[in-house]
Write an enzyme that holds these catalytic residues in place. Structure first.
Site, PDB file in Angstrom:
ATOM      1  N   PRO A 145       0.834  -1.207   0.000  1.00  0.00           N
ATOM      2  CA  PRO A 145       0.000   0.000   0.000  1.00  0.00           C
ATOM      3  C   PRO A 145       0.868   1.257   0.000  1.00  0.00           C
ATOM      4  O   PRO A 145       1.819   1.366   0.776  1.00  0.00           O
ATOM      5  CB  PRO A 145      -0.789  -0.129   1.304  1.00  0.00           C
ATOM      6  CG  PRO A 145      -0.843  -1.595   1.557  1.00  0.00           C
ATOM      7  CD  PRO A 145       0.462  -2.134   1.078  1.00  0.00           C
ATOM      8  N   GLU A 146       0.554   2.184  -0.885  1.00  0.00           N
ATOM      9  CA  GLU A 146       1.314   3.428  -0.962  1.00  0.00           C
ATOM     10  C   GLU A 146       0.550   4.545  -0.282  1.00  0.00           C
ATOM     11  O   GLU A 146      -0.525   4.330   0.296  1.00  0.00           O
ATOM     12  CB  GLU A 146       1.636   3.737  -2.423  1.00  0.00           C
ATOM     13  CG  GLU A 146       2.487   2.657  -3.073  1.00  0.00           C
ATOM     14  CD  GLU A 146       3.266   3.149  -4.278  1.00  0.00           C
ATOM     15  OE1 GLU A 146       3.596   4.345  -4.339  1.00  0.00           O
ATOM     16  OE2 GLU A 146       3.555   2.334  -5.162  1.00  0.00           O
ATOM     17  N   HIS A 159      -6.150 -14.532   9.179  1.00  0.00           N
ATOM     18  CA  HIS A 159      -5.138 -13.478   9.153  1.00  0.00           C
ATOM     19  C   HIS A 159      -5.598 -12.196   9.834  1.00  0.00           C
ATOM     20  O   HIS A 159      -4.964 -11.155   9.656  1.00  0.00           O
ATOM     21  CB  HIS A 159      -4.737 -13.185   7.706  1.00  0.00           C
ATOM     22  CG  HIS A 159      -4.089 -14.349   7.015  1.00  0.00           C
ATOM     23  ND1 HIS A 159      -2.890 -14.889   7.425  1.00  0.00           N
ATOM     24  CD2 HIS A 159      -4.483 -15.076   5.939  1.00  0.00           C
ATOM     25  CE1 HIS A 159      -2.567 -15.896   6.637  1.00  0.00           C
ATOM     26  NE2 HIS A 159      -3.513 -16.035   5.726  1.00  0.00           N
ATOM     27  N   ARG A 196      24.050  14.486  -6.853  1.00  0.00           N
ATOM     28  CA  ARG A 196      23.572  13.123  -6.600  1.00  0.00           C
ATOM     29  C   ARG A 196      23.766  12.273  -7.851  1.00  0.00           C
ATOM     30  O   ARG A 196      23.295  12.625  -8.932  1.00  0.00           O
ATOM     31  CB  ARG A 196      22.093  13.125  -6.229  1.00  0.00           C
ATOM     32  CG  ARG A 196      21.773  13.801  -4.911  1.00  0.00           C
ATOM     33  CD  ARG A 196      22.256  12.952  -3.736  1.00  0.00           C
ATOM     34  NE  ARG A 196      21.787  13.505  -2.469  1.00  0.00           N
ATOM     35  CZ  ARG A 196      20.838  12.963  -1.732  1.00  0.00           C
ATOM     36  NH1 ARG A 196      20.243  11.852  -2.128  1.00  0.00           N
ATOM     37  NH2 ARG A 196      20.477  13.517  -0.594  1.00  0.00           N
TER      38      ARG A 196
END
Length: 277
Positions: free
Chosen positions: A2-3, A99, A158
């Site tokens: 899940p984001e 679960h 970077r």
């Protein structure tokens, strides 16, 4: 996993059902999550009530206060959904599945039920907002402090790829694999480019696309993922809009060329060689 939109969808889904209701019991059926569930969780939460539901990055922060005075119950329950976790409001009488690991029982006969087949999620009890998992997080992408100018300034010198740069929670939180793929496609930036070699104008475009995507996904209820169910029991509906993620080998929606896939840090990266430079 899940984001950010899925976690925000969960927060919005459970918030109206849990705030201000006295917690009567905490049932921990399996404490073996990514980190063991705090053994004092029931002692901390029973006879308290949640006063506020917040989100920081992919962490849910449920602030509680004691219902009858005193210090007991004052603190924050921090929850991470891991790879397959979900929270739902169900009747306490509804039999748990195999679960369903934790129930936070409310005085109205319902409970906040945590379901996690892979058990990679976590529950933590905080007495302040100081925690090693929170201390080094970057800004929220939908709040002041995040912009293309900010990304440009942080990216100088970077050498890491721009996709990995965007997914670094110390730079900005909540831009996971799905939305990094999508934002870079919409900004026309190839995900393998060194972060330090991208111009300010392009970072402004990337930041704008990140914000548009995340706001749109939250509005639509989160991206539909196989293991994710929102707080109201309904899956998200944003997946139908995805341009590249999960579409390796299919035609690009813009140029009709074939989408390519590579692995970056063991994550799938899908992009268009023609549209992204």
């Amino acid at each position: 996993m899940p984001e950010l939109p899925e976690v925000e969808t969960t927060r919005r889904g459970i918030e109206p059902h849990i705030l201000g209701r006295r917690i009567t019991d905490v049932l921990v059926r399996d404490s073996r999550l990514r980190w063991p569930v705090p053994p004092q969780l029931s002692e901390c939460l029973v006879d308290a009530c949640f006063q506020r539901a917040r989100r920081r990055a992919k962490y849910l922060l449920l602030d509680s206060v004691p219902c009858h005075g005193g210090a007991q119950g004052a603190g924050t329950l921090m929850i991470h959904l891991g790879m397959s976790g979900s929270l739902r409001i169900v009747a306490q009488s509804e039999p748990p599945s195999f679960h369903d690991h934790i129930d936070i029982v409310l005085e109205d006969g319902r409970c906040l039920r945590y379901h996690d087949p892979r058990r990679f999620g976590s529950f933590h009890w905080l007495t302040s907002d100081q925690h090693p998992l929170l201390d080094h997080l970057g800004p929220e992408p939908l709040e002041p402090g995040f912009s293309g100018d900010y990304l440009y300034a942080r990216s100088r010198d970077r050498k890491t790829s721009v996709k990995q740069f965007l997914m670094d929670g110390r730079i900005v939180v909540g831009v996971g694999n799905i939305y990094a793929n999508e934002a870079l496609f919409l900004a026309g930036v190839r995900p393998t480019r060194p972060a330090g070699r991208i111009a300010l104008a392009r970072y402004r475009c990337i930041a704008e696309q990140v914000q548009i995507l995340l706001a749109g996904a939250i509005e639509q209820g989160g991206t539909t993922l196989r293991d994710f169910v929102g707080g109201d029991g309904k899956p998200g509906y944003f997946a139908q809009r995805l341009r590249v993620y999960g579409r390796s080998g299919l035609p690009c929606r813009d140029c009709n060329g074939t989408l390519s896939e590579i692995r970056q840090n063991n994550r799938s990266t899908v992009f268009c060689k023609a549209c992204q430079r």
